[in-house]
Design a protein around this motif. Structure first.
Motif, PDB file in Angstrom:
ATOM      1  N   LEU A 201      21.644  34.833  35.974  1.00 46.75           N
ATOM      2  CA  LEU A 201      21.804  33.922  37.107  1.00 46.75           C
ATOM      3  C   LEU A 201      22.674  32.732  36.752  1.00 46.75           C
ATOM      4  CD1 LEU A 201      18.178  33.992  38.572  1.00 46.75           C
ATOM      5  CD2 LEU A 201      20.195  35.217  39.383  1.00 46.75           C
ATOM      6  N   SER A 202      23.599  32.927  35.830  1.00 46.97           N
ATOM      7  CA  SER A 202      24.512  31.861  35.451  1.00 46.97           C
ATOM      8  C   SER A 202      25.442  31.506  36.608  1.00 46.97           C
ATOM      9  CB  SER A 202      25.347  32.294  34.242  1.00 46.97           C
ATOM     10  OG  SER A 202      26.375  31.365  33.995  1.00 46.97           O
ATOM     11  N   PRO A 203      25.548  30.207  36.951  1.00 47.29           N
ATOM     12  CA  PRO A 203      26.464  29.823  38.028  1.00 47.29           C
ATOM     13  C   PRO A 203      27.898  30.277  37.780  1.00 47.29           C
ATOM     14  CG  PRO A 203      25.010  27.991  37.473  1.00 47.29           C
ATOM     15  CD  PRO A 203      24.791  29.048  36.432  1.00 47.29           C
ATOM     16  N   SER A 204      28.308  30.299  36.520  1.00 46.92           N
ATOM     17  CA  SER A 204      29.684  30.698  36.223  1.00 46.92           C
ATOM     18  C   SER A 204      29.952  32.140  36.619  1.00 46.92           C
ATOM     19  CB  SER A 204      29.986  30.502  34.734  1.00 46.92           C
ATOM     20  OG  SER A 204      29.156  31.329  33.935  1.00 46.92           O
ATOM     21  N   ARG A 205      28.927  32.980  36.549  1.00 47.09           N
ATOM     22  CA  ARG A 205      29.089  34.384  36.942  1.00 47.09           C
ATOM     23  C   ARG A 205      29.485  34.482  38.412  1.00 47.09           C
ATOM     24  NH1 ARG A 205      27.316  39.396  35.409  1.00 47.09           N
ATOM     25  NH2 ARG A 205      26.326  38.549  33.547  1.00 47.09           N
ATOM     26  N   TYR A 206      28.805  33.689  39.237  1.00 49.47           N
ATOM     27  CA  TYR A 206      29.100  33.722  40.670  1.00 49.47           C
ATOM     28  C   TYR A 206      30.363  32.936  41.006  1.00 49.47           C
ATOM     29  CZ  TYR A 206      24.291  35.296  40.600  1.00 49.47           C
ATOM     30  OH  TYR A 206      23.129  35.990  40.310  1.00 49.47           O
ATOM     31  N   TRP A 207      30.611  31.868  40.226  1.00 49.31           N
ATOM     32  CA  TRP A 207      31.773  31.040  40.508  1.00 49.31           C
ATOM     33  C   TRP A 207      33.066  31.816  40.301  1.00 49.31           C
ATOM     34  CZ3 TRP A 207      33.450  27.442  43.287  1.00 49.31           C
ATOM     35  CH2 TRP A 207      34.630  26.766  42.986  1.00 49.31           C
ATOM     36  N   GLN A 208      33.074  32.745  39.353  1.00 52.10           N
ATOM     37  CA  GLN A 208      34.256  33.564  39.122  1.00 52.10           C
ATOM     38  C   GLN A 208      34.631  34.360  40.371  1.00 52.10           C
ATOM     39  OE1 GLN A 208      36.250  33.523  36.368  1.00 52.10           O
ATOM     40  NE2 GLN A 208      34.918  31.836  35.734  1.00 52.10           N
ATOM     41  N   VAL A 209      33.652  34.673  41.187  1.00 55.59           N
ATOM     42  CA  VAL A 209      33.910  35.386  42.440  1.00 55.59           C
ATOM     43  C   VAL A 209      34.177  34.403  43.575  1.00 55.59           C
ATOM     44  CG1 VAL A 209      32.957  37.009  44.130  1.00 55.59           C
ATOM     45  CG2 VAL A 209      32.481  37.321  41.692  1.00 55.59           C
ATOM     46  N   LEU A 210      33.352  33.344  43.665  1.00 61.76           N
ATOM     47  CA  LEU A 210      33.446  32.417  44.789  1.00 61.76           C
ATOM     48  C   LEU A 210      34.705  31.565  44.779  1.00 61.76           C
ATOM     49  CD1 LEU A 210      29.743  31.206  44.992  1.00 61.76           C
ATOM     50  CD2 LEU A 210      30.932  32.655  46.634  1.00 61.76           C
ATOM     51  N   LYS A 211      35.325  31.407  43.619  1.00 60.83           N
ATOM     52  CA  LYS A 211      36.546  30.598  43.566  1.00 60.83           C
ATOM     53  C   LYS A 211      37.756  31.356  44.096  1.00 60.83           C
ATOM     54  CE  LYS A 211      38.024  31.635  38.811  1.00 60.83           C
ATOM     55  NZ  LYS A 211      38.268  31.054  37.471  1.00 60.83           N
ATOM     56  N   GLU A 212      37.569  32.618  44.379  1.00 66.70           N
ATOM     57  CA  GLU A 212      38.659  33.435  44.919  1.00 66.70           C
ATOM     58  C   GLU A 212      38.654  33.342  46.451  1.00 66.70           C
ATOM     59  OE1 GLU A 212      41.594  35.181  45.845  1.00 66.70           O
ATOM     60  OE2 GLU A 212      41.320  35.483  43.660  1.00 66.70           O
ATOM     61  N   PRO A 213      39.645  32.667  47.070  1.00 69.80           N
ATOM     62  CA  PRO A 213      39.627  32.487  48.525  1.00 69.80           C
ATOM     63  C   PRO A 213      39.706  33.788  49.297  1.00 69.80           C
ATOM     64  CG  PRO A 213      41.717  31.743  47.582  1.00 69.80           C
ATOM     65  CD  PRO A 213      40.794  31.990  46.443  1.00 69.80           C
ATOM     66  N   VAL A 214      40.322  34.804  48.717  1.00 69.75           N
ATOM     67  CA  VAL A 214      40.366  36.111  49.384  1.00 69.75           C
ATOM     68  C   VAL A 214      38.950  36.630  49.611  1.00 69.75           C
ATOM     69  CG1 VAL A 214      41.047  38.531  49.113  1.00 69.75           C
ATOM     70  CG2 VAL A 214      42.654  36.714  48.514  1.00 69.75           C
ATOM     71  N   PHE A 215      38.100  36.462  48.603  1.00 73.73           N
ATOM     72  CA  PHE A 215      36.713  36.905  48.739  1.00 73.73           C
ATOM     73  C   PHE A 215      35.975  36.088  49.792  1.00 73.73           C
ATOM     74  CE2 PHE A 215      32.236  36.314  47.857  1.00 73.73           C
ATOM     75  CZ  PHE A 215      31.781  37.619  47.821  1.00 73.73           C
ATOM     76  N   VAL A 216      36.062  34.766  49.706  1.00 71.77           N
ATOM     77  CA  VAL A 216      35.291  33.895  50.600  1.00 71.77           C
ATOM     78  C   VAL A 216      35.674  34.141  52.055  1.00 71.77           C
ATOM     79  CG1 VAL A 216      34.822  31.508  51.250  1.00 71.77           C
ATOM     80  CG2 VAL A 216      34.941  32.139  48.836  1.00 71.77           C
ATOM     81  N   TYR A 217      36.970  34.220  52.327  1.00 76.24           N
ATOM     82  CA  TYR A 217      37.422  34.421  53.708  1.00 76.24           C
ATOM     83  C   TYR A 217      36.875  35.726  54.286  1.00 76.24           C
ATOM     84  CZ  TYR A 217      40.562  35.460  57.598  1.00 76.24           C
ATOM     85  OH  TYR A 217      41.069  35.791  58.825  1.00 76.24           O
ATOM     86  N   HIS A 218      37.019  36.809  53.532  1.00 75.63           N
ATOM     87  CA  HIS A 218      36.595  38.105  54.052  1.00 75.63           C
ATOM     88  C   HIS A 218      35.075  38.242  54.070  1.00 75.63           C
ATOM     89  CE1 HIS A 218      40.857  38.931  53.007  1.00 75.63           C
ATOM     90  NE2 HIS A 218      40.792  39.650  54.104  1.00 75.63           N
ATOM     91  N   ALA A 219      34.386  37.605  53.129  1.00 75.36           N
ATOM     92  CA  ALA A 219      32.928  37.646  53.139  1.00 75.36           C
ATOM     93  C   ALA A 219      32.365  36.902  54.357  1.00 75.36           C
ATOM     94  CB  ALA A 219      32.367  37.046  51.851  1.00 75.36           C
TER      95      ALA A 219
END
Length: 398
Positions: A201-219
């Motif tokens: 549950l490391s925040p960095s694990r999720y941040w690697q995905v969430l910092k990608e705007p392509v992911f956030v927009y489509h999610a």
């Protein structure tokens, strides 16, 4: 650790369908029984609708743990654990003597279903690659849509013959059958180079995905599209049975027609994406949902089932096109973190939609106006797609 095959066989696809069906089965099978459940527990219909919203929230939040677990330990063991939890919680729901006990069982049931869902989508990403996974997700969604077509009919029969609790005993039986099949047939698909380092549950694990705007927009687009479907399935029994006086058989007929359209839309979405490209498909899906919202608003005072359902029919195609185009694009950049990315996508899509719909249901809107609100929430996303940023985040195919 297994190395995935470059050409996944039909057995894998069938097992992935088996795993993704846990969620829609838990949502759709007891919809015709909701008025009876409200009467037995002596609560308002909104409280019974919470059994769906709470399930959706748990379904999404649980993926924050299920995704990293699937990356670290593999898709197969996490899927098996999810099936066991789902089976036990279905049994607890079957014997629940109060609404609070039922809500707790639904939270646990969502936790089990989240594991099967994230493992299915991660296995699709493992086996089909970044670009083809969007098309395969559309096919999985088509399979998912068989459940709204059949489950309410089955649920209506079970409720009439054995009472509403029999719906949960059926879910338990389905889980037990699935457990045997997964134990005997599911081979691990986790790639050898999967990134399973760091804390679960490391925040960095999720941040690697969430910092990608392509992911956030489509999610976010997946979340808004899913909120339309969730608002529909929770509002339809209240509108059609309580409000318009339809019988359980008439309700399941309308619900089944929409499910057939959902199946058609989801099964044809990959072909639409192949012919026109995912960007044009996404654009058309959002335009269709916005138009459906305007039509629902215009027909909101008409006291007839068709006036409520025709805009919903249109939204089924919009939902399928958005989800097929957006889900694959969201997962595309994350070959080494497919489990975590699929988990976060599920969080947006399930928990986000569940919380959003639960809040708007308490705003005092009528059922048609609730759907209007959720359909029109896609309008800002459509405008963003047309902007320069949107053109970078979802490029047009050559």
């Amino acid at each position: 650790m297994s190395t995935p095959s470059s050409k996944p066989d039909s057995r894998l696809v069938a097992l992935m369908v088996l795993l993704v069906l846990f969620s829609p089965l838990a949502i759709d099978i007891y919809l015709p029984a909701m008025p009876l459940m409200a009467a037995e527990f002596d609560v308002a219909s909104t409280r019974i609708q919470d059994t769906i919203s709470w399930f959706m929230v748990s379904l999404g939040l649980g993926q924050l743990l299920a995704g990293p677990l699937a990356d670290r330990y593999g898709r197969r063991p996490v899927a098996i654990a999810g099936i066991v939890i789902y089976s036990l919680s279905s049994g607890f729901a079957w014997v629940a003597s109060s609404l609070d006990a039922l809500l707790f069982a639904r939270l646990m049931q969502g936790a089990g279903a989240c594991a099967t869902s994230v493992c299915a989508f991660a296995a699709v990403r493992d086996s089909f690659g970044g670009k083809r996974s969007g098309q395969m997700i559309s096919y999985l969604n088509g399979a998912i849509c068989f459940i709204p077509a059949l489950a309410p009919l089955l649920g209506a029969w079970l409720t009439a013959q054995f009472g509403w609790r029999s719906n949960f005993s059926f879910m338990m039986a389905y889980a037990l059958v699935a457990l045997v099949l997964v134990l005997t047939l599911f081979r691990e698909t986790r790639p050898a180079d999967t990134d399973s380092s760091g804390k679960l549950l490391s925040p960095s694990r999720y941040w690697q995905v969430l910092k990608e705007p392509v992911f956030v927009y489509h999610a976010v687009l997946c979340m808004l599209a899913m909120s339309v479907i969730l608002a529909y399935v929770t509002s339809a029994p209240v509108r059609l049975i309580n409000g318009l006086g339809l019988t359980m058989e008439q309700f399941t007929l309308w619900f089944g027609v929409n499910a057939v359209l959902n199946i058609t839309a989801s099964m044809t979405a990959p072909k639409v994406m192949d012919k026109f490209g995912s960007r044009k498909t996404l654009n058309a899906g959002m335009l269709l949902l916005v138009f459906a919202g305007c039509l629902m608003a215009a027909l909101s005072t008409t006291q007839a089932a068709w006036a409520f359902m025709v805009p919903v029919f249109l939204s089924s195609f919009g939902f399928a096109w958005i989800l097929g185009s957006a889900a694959g694009k969201a997962l595309e950049p994350f070959g080494q973190r497919a489990g975590t990315a699929a988990a976060l996508l599920g969080l947006f899509q399930m928990s986000g939609a569940g919380v959003l719909v639960s809040l708007t249901q308490r705003a005092g809107l009528s059922e048609p106006h609730l759907l209007v609100f959720h359909m029109l929430l896609l309008a800002p996303g459509l405008l963003l797609l047309w902007s320069s940023k949107g053109k970078r985040w979802h490029t047009a195919e050559a």
